[in-house]
Design a protein around this motif. Structure first.
Motif, mmCIF file in Angstrom:
data_model
loop_
_atom_site.group_PDB
_atom_site.id
_atom_site.type_symbol
_atom_site.label_atom_id
_atom_site.label_comp_id
_atom_site.label_asym_id
_atom_site.label_seq_id
_atom_site.Cartn_x
_atom_site.Cartn_y
_atom_site.Cartn_z
ATOM 1 N N ILE A 164 0.688 -1.064 0.032
ATOM 2 C CA ILE A 164 0.067 0.020 -0.053
ATOM 3 C C ILE A 164 0.977 1.241 0.052
ATOM 4 C CG2 ILE A 164 -1.974 1.334 1.277
ATOM 5 C CD1 ILE A 164 -2.475 -1.456 2.684
ATOM 6 N N ASN A 165 0.379 2.292 -0.806
ATOM 7 C CA ASN A 165 1.234 3.630 -0.803
ATOM 8 C C ASN A 165 0.008 4.713 -0.811
ATOM 9 O OD1 ASN A 165 3.719 4.622 -0.610
ATOM 10 N ND2 ASN A 165 3.616 5.458 -2.713
ATOM 11 N N MET A 166 -0.032 5.146 0.310
ATOM 12 C CA MET A 166 -1.190 6.359 0.493
ATOM 13 C C MET A 166 -0.839 7.247 1.488
ATOM 14 S SD MET A 166 -4.640 3.794 0.569
ATOM 15 C CE MET A 166 -5.268 3.024 -0.891
ATOM 16 N N THR A 167 -1.528 8.293 1.382
ATOM 17 C CA THR A 167 -1.564 9.458 2.597
ATOM 18 C C THR A 167 -2.357 8.786 3.712
ATOM 19 O OG1 THR A 167 -3.584 10.392 1.845
ATOM 20 C CG2 THR A 167 -1.543 11.354 0.964
ATOM 21 N N LEU A 168 -2.282 9.184 4.923
ATOM 22 C CA LEU A 168 -2.468 8.788 6.219
ATOM 23 C C LEU A 168 -4.176 8.980 5.829
ATOM 24 C CD1 LEU A 168 -2.592 7.810 8.992
ATOM 25 C CD2 LEU A 168 -2.178 9.826 9.698
ATOM 26 N N GLU A 169 -4.706 10.140 5.326
ATOM 27 C CA GLU A 169 -5.995 10.093 5.044
ATOM 28 C C GLU A 169 -6.689 9.092 4.230
ATOM 29 O OE1 GLU A 169 -8.770 13.983 4.252
ATOM 30 O OE2 GLU A 169 -7.650 13.293 2.682
ATOM 31 N N MET A 170 -5.863 8.909 3.313
ATOM 32 C CA MET A 170 -6.138 7.673 2.442
ATOM 33 C C MET A 170 -6.443 6.156 3.134
ATOM 34 S SD MET A 170 -4.377 8.411 -1.096
ATOM 35 C CE MET A 170 -4.674 9.679 -2.051
ATOM 36 N N LEU A 171 -5.375 6.171 3.876
ATOM 37 C CA LEU A 171 -5.273 4.730 4.782
ATOM 38 C C LEU A 171 -6.434 4.509 5.580
ATOM 39 C CD1 LEU A 171 -1.308 4.970 5.848
ATOM 40 C CD2 LEU A 171 -2.621 3.202 4.166
ATOM 41 N N ILE A 172 -6.799 5.739 6.388
ATOM 42 C CA ILE A 172 -8.078 5.729 7.210
ATOM 43 C C ILE A 172 -9.213 5.377 6.298
ATOM 44 C CG2 ILE A 172 -9.453 7.100 8.795
ATOM 45 C CD1 ILE A 172 -7.047 8.633 9.653
ATOM 46 N N LEU A 173 -9.629 5.986 5.073
ATOM 47 C CA LEU A 173 -10.538 5.827 4.252
ATOM 48 C C LEU A 173 -10.757 4.346 3.873
ATOM 49 C CD1 LEU A 173 -10.691 9.067 2.140
ATOM 50 C CD2 LEU A 173 -12.318 8.348 3.824
ATOM 51 N N GLU A 174 -9.493 3.862 3.430
ATOM 52 C CA GLU A 174 -9.288 2.355 3.138
ATOM 53 C C GLU A 174 -9.877 1.607 4.331
ATOM 54 O OE1 GLU A 174 -8.957 -0.720 0.755
ATOM 55 O OE2 GLU A 174 -8.520 1.349 0.266
ATOM 56 N N THR A 175 -9.539 1.690 5.390
ATOM 57 C CA THR A 175 -10.029 0.724 6.687
ATOM 58 C C THR A 175 -11.476 0.966 6.474
ATOM 59 O OG1 THR A 175 -10.194 2.467 8.395
ATOM 60 C CG2 THR A 175 -7.961 1.254 8.027
ATOM 61 N N GLN A 176 -12.244 1.886 6.059
ATOM 62 C CA GLN A 176 -13.545 1.921 6.119
ATOM 63 C C GLN A 176 -14.268 1.297 4.971
ATOM 64 O OE1 GLN A 176 -15.171 2.541 9.005
ATOM 65 N NE2 GLN A 176 -12.971 2.830 9.631
ATOM 66 N N GLY A 177 -13.472 0.984 3.924
ATOM 67 C CA GLY A 177 -13.968 0.834 2.514
ATOM 68 C C GLY A 177 -14.638 1.791 1.757
ATOM 69 N N GLY A 194 -12.096 16.173 11.167
ATOM 70 C CA GLY A 194 -11.057 16.216 12.309
ATOM 71 C C GLY A 194 -9.445 15.670 11.915
ATOM 72 N N GLY A 195 -8.762 15.664 12.976
ATOM 73 C CA GLY A 195 -7.493 15.180 12.508
ATOM 74 C C GLY A 195 -6.390 16.370 12.012
ATOM 75 N N PRO A 196 -5.017 16.231 12.016
ATOM 76 C CA PRO A 196 -4.359 17.276 11.789
ATOM 77 C C PRO A 196 -4.275 17.449 10.342
ATOM 78 C CG PRO A 196 -3.021 15.313 12.185
ATOM 79 C CD PRO A 196 -4.316 15.123 12.636
ATOM 80 N N LYS A 197 -3.964 18.539 9.672
ATOM 81 C CA LYS A 197 -3.752 18.584 8.133
ATOM 82 C C LYS A 197 -2.879 17.762 7.491
ATOM 83 C CE LYS A 197 -5.417 23.725 8.112
ATOM 84 N NZ LYS A 197 -5.061 25.293 8.131
ATOM 85 N N SER A 198 -1.767 17.451 8.452
ATOM 86 C CA SER A 198 -0.649 16.796 7.869
ATOM 87 C C SER A 198 -1.218 15.177 7.382
ATOM 88 C CB SER A 198 0.293 16.324 8.841
ATOM 89 O OG SER A 198 -0.159 15.718 10.045
ATOM 90 N N MET A 199 -2.657 14.960 7.652
ATOM 91 C CA MET A 199 -2.970 13.461 7.319
ATOM 92 C C MET A 199 -2.884 13.348 5.704
ATOM 93 S SD MET A 199 -6.136 12.562 9.915
ATOM 94 C CE MET A 199 -7.227 13.508 8.861
ATOM 95 N N ASP A 200 -3.065 14.414 5.178
ATOM 96 C CA ASP A 200 -3.083 14.571 3.570
ATOM 97 C C ASP A 200 -1.854 15.007 2.744
ATOM 98 O OD1 ASP A 200 -4.696 13.959 1.098
ATOM 99 O OD2 ASP A 200 -5.151 15.860 0.938
ATOM 100 N N GLU A 201 -0.699 14.892 3.838
ATOM 101 C CA GLU A 201 0.487 15.348 3.127
ATOM 102 C C GLU A 201 1.585 14.227 3.285
ATOM 103 O OE1 GLU A 201 1.639 18.503 5.855
ATOM 104 O OE2 GLU A 201 0.127 19.689 4.908
#
Length: 261
Positions: free
Chosen positions: A69-82, A91-98
């Motif tokens: 897997i190669n994703m931003t943290l935001e993408m990884l969280i979304l992937e866990t939810q399908g 919520g969450g820090p802006k760095s989740m998408d960096e």
């Protein structure tokens, strides 16, 4: 009676007692459910100055249960939810998408499984279980704590604008699929860019709006039915998915977009 001239008679006398209000037979407690985790896993931030080994947004389960897997943290969280609509995260820090995080892991997989997709399986690995394992990894490495709750978010209302809808045959089974159209035609043959073709049979407008909420439609937000139209219809929508364009977050409208019945 003979010695003292006294006699014992049966009566009911007030006495402190223990009153049992309720009792339940104890159950034999089994072991707690096992937490789904990768057999082994490594997660690290990609070097921004080195060429990426995988494009950001990549995910795959290889034969033998190897997960890449190669994703931003935001993408990884979304992937866990399908779920791949960013409005589902608040919520969450802006760095989740960096920056992009690379996950290399090993998950259980069926031996001698057929290659490719087979229902919920991908090269012998269960996609749903892999997502739960990824969630466990994020909880351990990032101390991720999240919950779900209803919140208003930006979205879209499906409204009637001189609607031209084809009444459905009530004997047909309700539901939506992936091409060809409700009329049996496939407009994708004439326009390869408009590669998504979703036909819905015997469908209400509310059910059609729900179909537009699924991933891959490019709406970028929830869609609700505000047409006020009752009844069931046959509807076909043909469009270009977001991945067909330079900016994958922007849905396409115009010449390629919508053909409906």
């Amino acid at each position: 009676d003979k010695q003292l001239g006294l006699k014992l008679s049966l009566v009911k006398a007030p006495t402190p007692v223990v009153v049992v209000d309720k009792v339940k037979e104890p159950q034999v407690a089994g072991p707690p459910p096992a937490r789904l985790e990768f057999d082994v896993a490594d997660i690290r931030l990609n070097d921004p100055y080195a060429p990426p080994a995988l494009p950001c947004g990549h995910i795959e389960i290889q034969p033998g249960g190897r997960v890449r897997i190669n994703m931003t943290l935001e993408m990884l969280i979304l992937e866990t939810q399908g779920d791949f609509n960013t409005h589902r995260i608040v919520g969450g820090p802006k760095s989740m998408d960096e920056g992009c995080w690379q996950v290399l892991a090993k998950a259980p997989a069926q031996e001698d499984a057929p290659l490719g997709f087979s229902g919920s399986m991908w090269n012998g690995g269960d996609i749903g279980s892999m997502r739960i394992m990824l969630r466990s990894l994020l909880e351990d490495r990032f101390k991720l704590v999240a919950h779900t709750e209803p919140r208003p978010v930006p979205g879209f209302a499906l409204v009637a604008a001189k609607a031209k809808l084809h009444k459905a045959d009530p004997s047909n089974r309700p539901g939506c699929g992936e091409g060809p159209g409700a009329d049996g035609k496939d407009p994708r043959l004439a326009n390869l860019l408009a590669s998504r073709l979703i036909p819905c049979h015997n469908t209400t407008l509310a059910e059609f709006a729900a179909e537009l909420n699924l991933s891959g439609t490019g709406t970028g937000g929830p869609v609700v039915d505000a047409t006020g139209i009752d009844g069931r219809y046959d509807i076909t929508i043909n469009f270009s998915p977001p991945s067909a364009f330079a900016n994958p977050g922007t849905p396409r409208a115009g010449g390629d977009a919508v053909a409906s019945e």
